[in-house]
Design a protein around this motif. Structure first.
Motif, PDB file in Angstrom:
ATOM      1  N   ALA A  95       0.829  -1.205   0.000  1.00 55.27           N
ATOM      2  CA  ALA A  95       0.000   0.000   0.000  1.00 55.27           C
ATOM      3  C   ALA A  95       0.865   1.258   0.000  1.00 55.27           C
ATOM      4  CB  ALA A  95      -0.928  -0.003   1.212  1.00 55.27           C
ATOM      5  N   GLN A  96       2.071   1.162   0.537  1.00 54.13           N
ATOM      6  CA  GLN A  96       2.945   2.331   0.604  1.00 54.13           C
ATOM      7  C   GLN A  96       3.447   2.764  -0.771  1.00 54.13           C
ATOM      8  OE1 GLN A  96       6.719   1.332   2.623  1.00 54.13           O
ATOM      9  NE2 GLN A  96       6.122  -0.822   2.401  1.00 54.13           N
ATOM     10  N   PHE A  97       3.248   1.916  -1.783  1.00 53.73           N
ATOM     11  CA  PHE A  97       3.689   2.259  -3.137  1.00 53.73           C
ATOM     12  C   PHE A  97       2.558   2.810  -3.999  1.00 53.73           C
ATOM     13  CE2 PHE A  97       6.466  -1.334  -1.792  1.00 53.73           C
ATOM     14  CZ  PHE A  97       7.628  -0.590  -1.636  1.00 53.73           C
ATOM     15  N   LEU A  98       1.361   2.950  -3.435  1.00 54.59           N
ATOM     16  CA  LEU A  98       0.254   3.533  -4.185  1.00 54.59           C
ATOM     17  C   LEU A  98       0.524   5.015  -4.454  1.00 54.59           C
ATOM     18  CD1 LEU A  98      -2.866   2.042  -2.347  1.00 54.59           C
ATOM     19  CD2 LEU A  98      -2.100   1.502  -4.669  1.00 54.59           C
ATOM     20  N   ALA A  99      -0.052   5.512  -5.532  1.00 61.05           N
ATOM     21  CA  ALA A  99       0.078   6.938  -5.829  1.00 61.05           C
ATOM     22  C   ALA A  99      -0.554   7.751  -4.697  1.00 61.05           C
ATOM     23  CB  ALA A  99      -0.612   7.263  -7.154  1.00 61.05           C
ATOM     24  N   VAL A 100       0.095   8.828  -4.317  1.00 61.78           N
ATOM     25  CA  VAL A 100      -0.392   9.659  -3.223  1.00 61.78           C
ATOM     26  C   VAL A 100      -1.821  10.133  -3.510  1.00 61.78           C
ATOM     27  CG1 VAL A 100      -0.028  11.807  -1.955  1.00 61.78           C
ATOM     28  CG2 VAL A 100       1.927  10.394  -2.611  1.00 61.78           C
ATOM     29  N   ASN A 101      -2.662  10.006  -2.498  1.00 64.81           N
ATOM     30  CA  ASN A 101      -4.075  10.427  -2.553  1.00 64.81           C
ATOM     31  C   ASN A 101      -4.941   9.554  -3.447  1.00 64.81           C
ATOM     32  OD1 ASN A 101      -3.812  12.588  -0.737  1.00 64.81           O
ATOM     33  ND2 ASN A 101      -3.082  13.940  -2.360  1.00 64.81           N
ATOM     34  N   ASP A 102      -4.472   8.347  -3.740  1.00 66.28           N
ATOM     35  CA  ASP A 102      -5.328   7.410  -4.485  1.00 66.28           C
ATOM     36  C   ASP A 102      -6.191   6.678  -3.457  1.00 66.28           C
ATOM     37  OD1 ASP A 102      -6.546   5.644  -6.169  1.00 66.28           O
ATOM     38  OD2 ASP A 102      -4.717   5.052  -7.225  1.00 66.28           O
ATOM     39  N   TRP A 103      -7.170   7.395  -2.935  1.00 71.74           N
ATOM     40  CA  TRP A 103      -7.988   6.882  -1.843  1.00 71.74           C
ATOM     41  C   TRP A 103      -8.841   5.706  -2.270  1.00 71.74           C
ATOM     42  CZ3 TRP A 103      -7.138   8.339   3.060  1.00 71.74           C
ATOM     43  CH2 TRP A 103      -6.429   9.521   3.270  1.00 71.74           C
ATOM     44  N   TYR A 104      -9.253   5.684  -3.517  1.00 68.30           N
ATOM     45  CA  TYR A 104     -10.068   4.547  -3.973  1.00 68.30           C
ATOM     46  C   TYR A 104      -9.290   3.239  -3.846  1.00 68.30           C
ATOM     47  CZ  TYR A 104     -12.500   1.192  -6.853  1.00 68.30           C
ATOM     48  OH  TYR A 104     -13.132   0.048  -7.270  1.00 68.30           O
ATOM     49  N   ARG A 105      -8.070   3.209  -4.381  1.00 62.56           N
ATOM     50  CA  ARG A 105      -7.285   1.970  -4.327  1.00 62.56           C
ATOM     51  C   ARG A 105      -6.877   1.626  -2.891  1.00 62.56           C
ATOM     52  NH1 ARG A 105      -6.111   3.792  -9.463  1.00 62.56           N
ATOM     53  NH2 ARG A 105      -6.243   2.192 -11.073  1.00 62.56           N
ATOM     54  N   LEU A 106      -6.673   2.644  -2.088  1.00 67.48           N
ATOM     55  CA  LEU A 106      -6.327   2.381  -0.694  1.00 67.48           C
ATOM     56  C   LEU A 106      -7.499   1.725   0.030  1.00 67.48           C
ATOM     57  CD1 LEU A 106      -3.844   2.900   1.162  1.00 67.48           C
ATOM     58  CD2 LEU A 106      -5.095   4.864   2.058  1.00 67.48           C
ATOM     59  N   ARG A 107      -8.712   2.248  -0.197  1.00 70.25           N
ATOM     60  CA  ARG A 107      -9.903   1.636   0.405  1.00 70.25           C
ATOM     61  C   ARG A 107     -10.093   0.210  -0.103  1.00 70.25           C
ATOM     62  NH1 ARG A 107     -12.198   6.718  -0.553  1.00 70.25           N
ATOM     63  NH2 ARG A 107     -13.216   5.928  -2.451  1.00 70.25           N
ATOM     64  N   ARG A 108      -9.903   0.032  -1.402  1.00 76.64           N
ATOM     65  CA  ARG A 108     -10.093  -1.296  -1.989  1.00 76.64           C
ATOM     66  C   ARG A 108      -9.079  -2.288  -1.423  1.00 76.64           C
ATOM     67  NH1 ARG A 108     -12.945  -5.105  -2.914  1.00 76.64           N
ATOM     68  NH2 ARG A 108     -12.758  -6.321  -4.816  1.00 76.64           N
ATOM     69  N   SER A 109      -7.855  -1.843  -1.225  1.00 75.63           N
ATOM     70  CA  SER A 109      -6.827  -2.709  -0.646  1.00 75.63           C
ATOM     71  C   SER A 109      -7.220  -3.160   0.754  1.00 75.63           C
ATOM     72  CB  SER A 109      -5.486  -1.974  -0.600  1.00 75.63           C
ATOM     73  OG  SER A 109      -4.540  -2.718   0.131  1.00 75.63           O
ATOM     74  N   LEU A 110      -7.739  -2.217   1.549  1.00 77.79           N
ATOM     75  CA  LEU A 110      -8.138  -2.561   2.913  1.00 77.79           C
ATOM     76  C   LEU A 110      -9.344  -3.498   2.900  1.00 77.79           C
ATOM     77  CD1 LEU A 110      -7.466  -2.121   5.859  1.00 77.79           C
ATOM     78  CD2 LEU A 110      -8.903  -0.056   5.845  1.00 77.79           C
ATOM     79  N   SER A 140     -10.378 -11.198   2.901  1.00 74.90           N
ATOM     80  CA  SER A 140      -9.726 -12.475   2.588  1.00 74.90           C
ATOM     81  C   SER A 140      -8.582 -12.842   3.516  1.00 74.90           C
ATOM     82  CB  SER A 140      -9.186 -12.420   1.160  1.00 74.90           C
ATOM     83  OG  SER A 140      -8.163 -11.432   1.061  1.00 74.90           O
ATOM     84  N   GLY A 141      -8.071 -11.860   4.247  1.00 72.82           N
ATOM     85  CA  GLY A 141      -6.899 -12.117   5.072  1.00 72.82           C
ATOM     86  C   GLY A 141      -5.611 -12.023   4.279  1.00 72.82           C
ATOM     87  N   SER A 142      -5.714 -11.665   2.998  1.00 65.36           N
ATOM     88  CA  SER A 142      -4.544 -11.548   2.131  1.00 65.36           C
ATOM     89  C   SER A 142      -4.602 -10.228   1.376  1.00 65.36           C
ATOM     90  CB  SER A 142      -4.494 -12.704   1.120  1.00 65.36           C
ATOM     91  OG  SER A 142      -4.449 -13.945   1.776  1.00 65.36           O
ATOM     92  N   PRO A 143      -3.438  -9.659   1.034  1.00 68.17           N
ATOM     93  CA  PRO A 143      -3.422  -8.402   0.277  1.00 68.17           C
ATOM     94  C   PRO A 143      -3.789  -8.652  -1.180  1.00 68.17           C
ATOM     95  CG  PRO A 143      -1.195  -9.201   0.558  1.00 68.17           C
ATOM     96  CD  PRO A 143      -2.080 -10.117   1.371  1.00 68.17           C
ATOM     97  N   PRO A 144      -4.110  -7.608  -1.939  1.00 66.60           N
ATOM     98  CA  PRO A 144      -4.465  -7.778  -3.352  1.00 66.60           C
ATOM     99  C   PRO A 144      -3.403  -8.500  -4.162  1.00 66.60           C
ATOM    100  CG  PRO A 144      -5.017  -5.563  -2.617  1.00 66.60           C
ATOM    101  CD  PRO A 144      -4.267  -6.211  -1.495  1.00 66.60           C
ATOM    102  N   SER A 145      -2.130  -8.289  -3.819  1.00 71.57           N
ATOM    103  CA  SER A 145      -1.040  -8.900  -4.583  1.00 71.57           C
ATOM    104  C   SER A 145      -1.011 -10.420  -4.469  1.00 71.57           C
ATOM    105  CB  SER A 145       0.306  -8.326  -4.126  1.00 71.57           C
ATOM    106  OG  SER A 145       0.493  -8.544  -2.736  1.00 71.57           O
ATOM    107  N   ALA A 146      -1.763 -10.992  -3.521  1.00 75.86           N
ATOM    108  CA  ALA A 146      -1.763 -12.448  -3.336  1.00 75.86           C
ATOM    109  C   ALA A 146      -2.624 -13.166  -4.369  1.00 75.86           C
ATOM    110  CB  ALA A 146      -2.254 -12.789  -1.928  1.00 75.86           C
ATOM    111  N   PHE A 147      -3.415 -12.416  -5.120  1.00 76.51           N
ATOM    112  CA  PHE A 147      -4.348 -13.044  -6.052  1.00 76.51           C
ATOM    113  C   PHE A 147      -3.781 -13.052  -7.462  1.00 76.51           C
ATOM    114  CE2 PHE A 147      -6.758 -11.560  -2.447  1.00 76.51           C
ATOM    115  CZ  PHE A 147      -7.545 -12.656  -2.157  1.00 76.51           C
ATOM    116  N   ARG A 148      -4.015 -14.160  -8.146  1.00 78.19           N
ATOM    117  CA  ARG A 148      -3.466 -14.380  -9.461  1.00 78.19           C
ATOM    118  C   ARG A 148      -4.078 -13.429 -10.490  1.00 78.19           C
ATOM    119  NH1 ARG A 148       1.218 -16.319 -11.255  1.00 78.19           N
ATOM    120  NH2 ARG A 148       1.069 -17.429 -13.231  1.00 78.19           N
ATOM    121  N   VAL A 149      -3.236 -12.865 -11.330  1.00 73.90           N
ATOM    122  CA  VAL A 149      -3.687 -11.987 -12.400  1.00 73.90           C
ATOM    123  C   VAL A 149      -3.648 -12.769 -13.710  1.00 73.90           C
ATOM    124  CG1 VAL A 149      -3.227  -9.840 -13.647  1.00 73.90           C
ATOM    125  CG2 VAL A 149      -2.786  -9.979 -11.180  1.00 73.90           C
ATOM    126  N   PRO A 150      -4.781 -12.893 -14.421  1.00 75.60           N
ATOM    127  CA  PRO A 150      -4.807 -13.693 -15.654  1.00 75.60           C
ATOM    128  C   PRO A 150      -3.728 -13.314 -16.658  1.00 75.60           C
ATOM    129  CG  PRO A 150      -7.027 -13.119 -15.014  1.00 75.60           C
ATOM    130  CD  PRO A 150      -6.116 -12.367 -14.087  1.00 75.60           C
TER     131      PRO A 150
END
Length: 447
Positions: free
Chosen positions: A196-211, A217-227
């Protein structure tokens, strides 16, 4: 929900079927794989994708192509979804939208956020509707992540419950009101997402979505496979070096060997021109957006008047709108006054941000091997003729003629040298008095 075009999402919702053929075995040679893949392609519905950097002429190409192929356009532009943001997003005119149906244009208020996941759902459903009506889907835009998900699919990230969404909003609401970005980031990092510390500053949408994802799920977004990663990895290990030099077809090994697993027959084209010409075109385009009474400054004024602040959400972060809102905000703080020097500083920042955006687009799509790069400086009729032939004669490969090819990289040292020394040369705003009508408008409207 699509509010323009031929049909709505609610009345035309159907997911495309999977390929009738199983994935090919990796033990096959590339040539055998390619022949089978070409056979599979004939059974798939075709979807045209046109992209390119800002100012490349992709929208005009898509419009003319839709006329000639009985097509409809699906916008893959993250700004054109917003009502009222017309000039800065180079939105198709009302007449053009009457002539050719456009989807995902003017579907949201600027105060609303729009995610890549929402785009995937909307664009795929619009595509299904267009095909079911016997017409040709033409997806056009320069938002790279939108197009990547559209083609390859979206990550299988779990949806959060209404309870968790409410909880996350409560945790971050006050921090966002206080513009305490750093504290909010640390909150999400402690919850389990160190990236989350690498998100663009003030990208509140992605920060909320990450949380939300982390809590759900108990896992961060990066834990999920990207097709997309699966296709890329398959391509990297499926093409033998001794045979790769024979390929003069659509894309490279990744697309040739794995596109049989995609939902549609995606025919992807990237329209560009030589970098110096592109930069000049972008600079002129920025100037043009400031001409007339209903230019980008008027739209930025409207955004401020609705209570939005620059760089506070998706719409106000958009290039052009952010710079224009910040400029008008400074003018308001000065009692509706601006000097010519301040205006030219704003114009310089607007043009530079636009050129940098184009540069990022070129870098992104350089690695998207499914696209054929076309020279946008060639006559429009020539490019249209090629894509028309590609659509009607497509059998799995269609080499780009030499006279239409555009290099993915800077072609020579001379061009690289000229790029380093590039300086903007305006057409309309050259001398101090050239912006006097804008300064007068500011003094009347920004007090």
């Amino acid at each position: 929900m699509i509010k323009n075009g031929v049909c709505t999402l609610r009345t035309c919702f159907r997911f495309p079927g999977r390929s009738l053929f199983p994935p090919l075995q990796r033990s096959f040679t590339f040539r055998r794989r390619f022949l089978v893949t070409a056979s599979q392609r004939k059974k798939k519905e075709k979807v045209i994708v046109i992209s390119g950097p800002t100012g490349s002429g992709k929208s005009r190409l898509a419009l003319e192509l839709a006329k000639s192929l009985n097509g409809e356009i699906v916008s893959a532009d993250s700004v054109q979804v917003y009502r009222g943001l017309d000039v800065g997003s180079a939105k198709p005119s009302p007449d053009e939208r009457k002539e050719v149906p456009h989807h995902l244009v003017d579907i949201l208020l600027p105060s609303e956020d729009y995610s890549v996941g929402q785009f995937f759902e909307d664009a795929r459903q619009a595509t299904r509707c267009i095909l079911d009506n016997g017409r040709v889907p033409i997806v056009v835009g320069g938002t790279g992540l939108y197009l990547r998900w559209f083609i390859y699919g979206k990550p299988d990230v779990p949806k959060s419950s209404s309870v968790i969404t409410s909880e996350v909003n409560q945790e971050l609401a006050e921090l966002q009101r206080n513009e305490d970005w750093d504290t909010a980031v640390q909150l999400v990092v402690k919850a389990g997402d160190p990236k989350a510390q690498f998100l663009a500053v003030n990208d509140w949408y992605r920060l909320r979505r990450s949380l939300e994802i982390t809590k759900s799920s108990g896992s961060p977004p990066s834990a999920f496979r990207v097709p997309y990663d699966s296709f890329r990895e398959q391509g990297e290990c499926s093409v033998d070096d001794s045979e790769s030099s024979d390929m003069n077809t659509y894309g490279d090994g990744m697309e040739e060997t794995s596109s049989s697993e995609l939902d549609y027959e995606f025919m992807c084209f990237f329209l560009s021109s030589h970098r110096l010409d592109l930069y000049r075109s972008i600079d002129y385009r920025c100037e043009d957006m400031l001409l007339g009474r209903d230019g980008i400054l008027s739209e930025a004024q409207w955004l401020l008047d609705t209570g939005l602040h620059p760089n506070s959400n998706s719409a106000t972060k958009a290039i052009g709108y952010r710079q224009a809102m910040e400029y008008l905000q400074r003018c308001r703080e000065q009692g509706g006054q601006s000097s010519a020097a301040e205006f030219y500083k704003f114009l310089f920042e607007f043009q530079k941000a636009s050129r940098n955006f184009a540069k990022r687009q070129l870098t992104w799509f350089r690695n998207e091997k499914i696209y054929q790069w076309l020279d946008g400086s060639k006559p429009l009729e020539t490019i249209l003729s090629f894509i028309n032939d590609a659509y009607h004669d497509w059998n799995g490969s269609l080499p780009v003629p030499e006279h239409l090819k555009m290099s993915r990289d800077i072609s020579n040292r001379r061009e690289e040298k000229h790029l380093k020394s590039y300086r903007t040369r305006n057409r309309h705003f050259v001398k101090g008095e050239d912006c006097s009508h804008i300064l007068n408008w500011i003094s009347k409207t920004q007090r």
